[in-house]
Design an enzyme around this catalytic site. Structure first.
Site, PDB file in Angstrom:
ATOM      1  N   GLU A   1       0.799  -1.221   0.000  1.00  0.00           N
ATOM      2  CA  GLU A   1       0.000   0.000   0.000  1.00  0.00           C
ATOM      3  C   GLU A   1       0.834   1.274   0.000  1.00  0.00           C
ATOM      4  O   GLU A   1       0.463   2.273  -0.605  1.00  0.00           O
ATOM      5  CB  GLU A   1      -0.941   0.010   1.223  1.00  0.00           C
ATOM      6  CG  GLU A   1      -2.004  -1.060   1.225  1.00  0.00           C
ATOM      7  CD  GLU A   1      -3.064  -0.834   0.165  1.00  0.00           C
ATOM      8  OE1 GLU A   1      -3.176   0.303  -0.347  1.00  0.00           O
ATOM      9  OE2 GLU A   1      -3.781  -1.800  -0.174  1.00  0.00           O
TER      10      GLU A   1
ATOM     11  N   SER B   1     -50.220 -12.002  47.699  1.00  0.00           N
ATOM     12  CA  SER B   1     -49.700 -12.306  49.042  1.00  0.00           C
ATOM     13  C   SER B   1     -48.180 -12.271  49.137  1.00  0.00           C
ATOM     14  O   SER B   1     -47.636 -12.418  50.232  1.00  0.00           O
ATOM     15  CB  SER B   1     -50.211 -13.675  49.487  1.00  0.00           C
ATOM     16  OG  SER B   1     -51.608 -13.638  49.687  1.00  0.00           O
TER      17      SER B   1
END
Length: 686
Positions: free
Chosen positions: A94, A365
């Site tokens: 590159e 409950s």
């Protein structure tokens, strides 16, 4: 003739001087513009290097359970965590002059410019690694002159403010390698199933060739093109003296194994839990959605994968496919509030609404342990007795009469103890206790236990008519399970940014808020729902699952017309289960009413497999004695049933049970000495 020549020379001289002056002016302007650009770039300072990265979510053992899913797989790694082979291969193909230039390779630029002019279009690139990195960070990828100019400016800023190492690291973490993989780490995992630091020369050379054109050079698209590109890269590495030519054939002949699978696919592990974690990141850690989804965060959570799987499979297995019943489940470590499992519904795909966290339902409950804890603080004991019978409560302040009922309208029609009232879930005892303590006491106690929903100060509050959330009930019961220390639900232990910097770490401490003695006594009372010794005018409420459990648990079930609950715990784990219909439709079938208990029992048993059976730790200031569970008095040898019951020291009963004396009709008074008669005195009495 001579005059004409001189005039021509003078005229040419004027042109040369003009050209020279214009050139000087142009050069000066160019230098001025260049200096201005450099100065402006310097003033702007370093550009931010933030790039979209996948946020990862981890379980309590470090396993990835999910990630943000934006179509890009990107995981940032340091440069020294990337194979030197990949670094060399990338630079070689590159930008071989990367370390010597200042962002631009002018020789390559001139060559590309000539090619573009000949083609009358933008056909050839000469971008350096710095330029490509600038484009990846800030710009689109269209081939226009405007984009190139902006790219050059960002390149200058990068080169002025960052080192070559930082630029190269950023480039290798942002370049696109095809198939949704951004950066070397994601690409290494996708193509070869290994970390970027583990790549061989052959693998690195092939990977470095893909960014040129992923659709052309990916081995999954064309192995021929990929191998050709790999060979070219290896040859350039030899030319640039990065490898020896003898290594080329070895790398080319290396047998490569391709995976073609991302490291972390979009997972369905604990989807309700993951949604809740994201919500916490937004609301409590104040992170915006972009940071959460694209910030490359590492979010470490409390989820236990084994328990989560047990929870999901239990719900799937036990609830009938034909039923429309929904469910919410939360499991929590009572010591620290860590959420270990969460089920927000039967199918996340069908309904992402999280019933474990978002739904507000009547607890029935299951609110009673909070009420009876408050009663213990006010002087009640497990042996406190009140009459259980059909009762209508009338009020002097103009409120309407209130006539609660027990399940199936069954009553003792006599005195029962608080311990038995809890085990049988006697509603009359609960309402009497609630009114005796004051109607605001339970609401205040609920806040103390961490319930945030509004509680109405009404007689029916004792029966759980004000809505709560499953996760808050699990947290409230955790306070009893750990001996009275306040814990809040914790789902995130640590968050790191993409660089590994810790931006959040859980430091919540458990704070004592209850009296340990009272919390222990309350816990022991809650074991009674699984103890048949407390059977009375009806069976204990846990009787249907007693045979399904193998260790000591404390808990409480709860039922309303529209909601069914079971919440319970061991010293190691708390779990809360709710079942019901989303639209609040009445639960009429007996099978539908049993889901919560069955899910809870199966989950707790499976989650505890392999763990030691522990008992609740008795604190100082408590004492245990055998009592007759029917009346709460000290048991004698003549009592047919005896139950070992704990009390806060000083509140234990002092009166012996005389209900079963075989030869005496008189009952001893409270003033009589509390002691068991020796055998010889019994003989003398006879």
């Amino acid at each position: 003739m001579e005059i004409m020549t001189n005039q021509r020379f003078r005229k040419a001289g004027k042109y040369f001087r003009a050209i020279f002056i214009i050139s000087l002016i142009g050069l000066a302007l160019t230098l001025l513009i260049g200096a201005g650009i450099l100065l402006y770039a310097k003033i702007l300072g370093p550009p931010p290097l933030a790039v979209p990265q996948s946020t990862l979510f981890y379980s309590d053992d470090g396993t990835v359970i999910g990630e943000s899913h934006n179509g890009q797989k990107r995981y940032w790694v340091e440069l020294d965590q990337i194979s030197p082979h990949l670094i060399d291969a990338t630079i070689s193909i590159e930008d071989r002059k990367f370390y010597s230039h200042h962002g631009f390779d002018y020789k390559r630029i001139v060559g590309a410019l000539i090619a573009d002019i000949k083609a009358m279009a933008k056909v050839q690139g000469a971008s350096t690694i710095s330029q490509q990195y600038a484009r990846n960070l800030f710009l689109a990828h269209e081939k226009t002159w405007k984009r190139k100019m902006l790219e050059a400016f960002y390149t200058i800023r990068l080169e002025m403010n960052y080192t070559k190492k930082e630029i190269l690291e950023g480039y290798l973490n942002t370049i696109y390698y095809g198939h949704g993989a951004y950066g070397a780490e994601a690409a290494s995992q996708y193509y070869f199933g290994k970390k970027a630091g583990e790549l061989t020369l052959g693998e690195a050379a092939m990977l470095a060739g893909i960014p040129k054109g992923a659709g052309i050079y990916s081995p999954f698209n064309s192995m021929e093109n990929a191998k050709s590109r790999q060979k070219l890269i290896l040859q350039t590495m030899v030319e640039n003296k990065l490898i020896h030519k003898t290594e080329v054939d070895e790398a080319l002949n290396e047998q490569l194994t391709f995976v073609g699978k991302h490291l972390h696919t979009k997972t369905k592990t604990a989807p309700y839990f993951q949604d809740t974690v994201r919500h916490i990141l937004r609301t409590e850690l104040n992170l915006d959605d972009r940071v959460i989804e694209l910030g490359g965060l590492k979010v470490y959570t409390t989820i236990d994968l084994k328990q989560q799987e047990i929870a999901e499979q239990t719900v799937k297995r036990l609830i009938s496919k034909e039923s429309e019943i929904q469910t919410g489940l939360v499991a929590m470590d009572p010591k620290n509030g860590y959420v270990k499992a969460m089920v927000g519904g039967r199918s996340y795909e069908e309904s992402p609404f999280n019933r474990a966290v978002q739904a507000v339902r009547q607890p029935g409950s299951t609110i009673k342990p909070l009420l009876y804890y408050a009663a213990l603080e006010k002087g009640f004991t497990p042996s406190t007795v009140m009459r259980s019978e059909q009762t209508t409560f009338r009020f002097d302040d103009g409120r309407p009469d209130y006539s609660p009922k027990n399940f199936n309208s069954q009553y003792a029609d006599g005195d029962i103890t608080m311990a038995q009232a809890l085990a049988l879930s006697d509603n009359i005892f609960a309402v009497k206790t609630h009114l005796f303590l004051g109607e605001n006491t339970l609401a205040d106690t609920a806040k103390k236990f961490g319930l945030t929903t509004k509680m109405a100060d009404v007689p029916s509050l004792a029966l759980g008519t004000s809505g709560v959330r499953v996760i808050e009930m699990a947290s409230a019961y955790s306070i009893l399970a750990n001996g009275g220390k306040k814990v809040s639900p914790v789902m995130i232990t640590r968050v790191e940014d993409h660089r590994g910097k810790v931006i959040y770490e859980n430091d919540k401490q458990s704070i004592p808020i209850l009296k340990p003695e009272s919390a222990f006594v309350m816990t022991q009372m809650m074991t009674g729902i699984f103890d048949r010794k407390l059977n009375g005018y009806t069976s204990v409420t846990g009787s249907t699952i007693i045979n399904d459990i193998s260790r000591t648990y404390a808990g409480k079930s709860g039922t309303t017309d529209t909601d069914s609950w079971m919440i319970g715990f061991s010293p190691q784990l708390v779990s809360a289960v709710w079942t019901g219909y989303d639209k609040g439709k009445a639960i009429t079938l007996s099978a539908d009413k049993s889901y919560a208990k069955n899910i809870w029992a199966r989950f707790m048993e499976d989650a505890h497999k392999g763990k030691p059976s522990k008992s609740f730790k008795q604190p100082k200031g408590t004492v245990g004695v055998y009592v007759n569970p029917a009346n709460g008095k000290l048991a004698t040898d003549d009592c047919p049933i005896k139950r070992f019951t704990y009390y806060v020291r000083g509140t234990e009963p002092t009166e012996y049970c005389t209900d079963h004396l075989p030869y005496s009709e008189e009952k001893p008074s409270k003033k009589e000495k509390v002691a068991k008669k020796p055998w010889y005195k019994k003989l003398f009495d006879w």
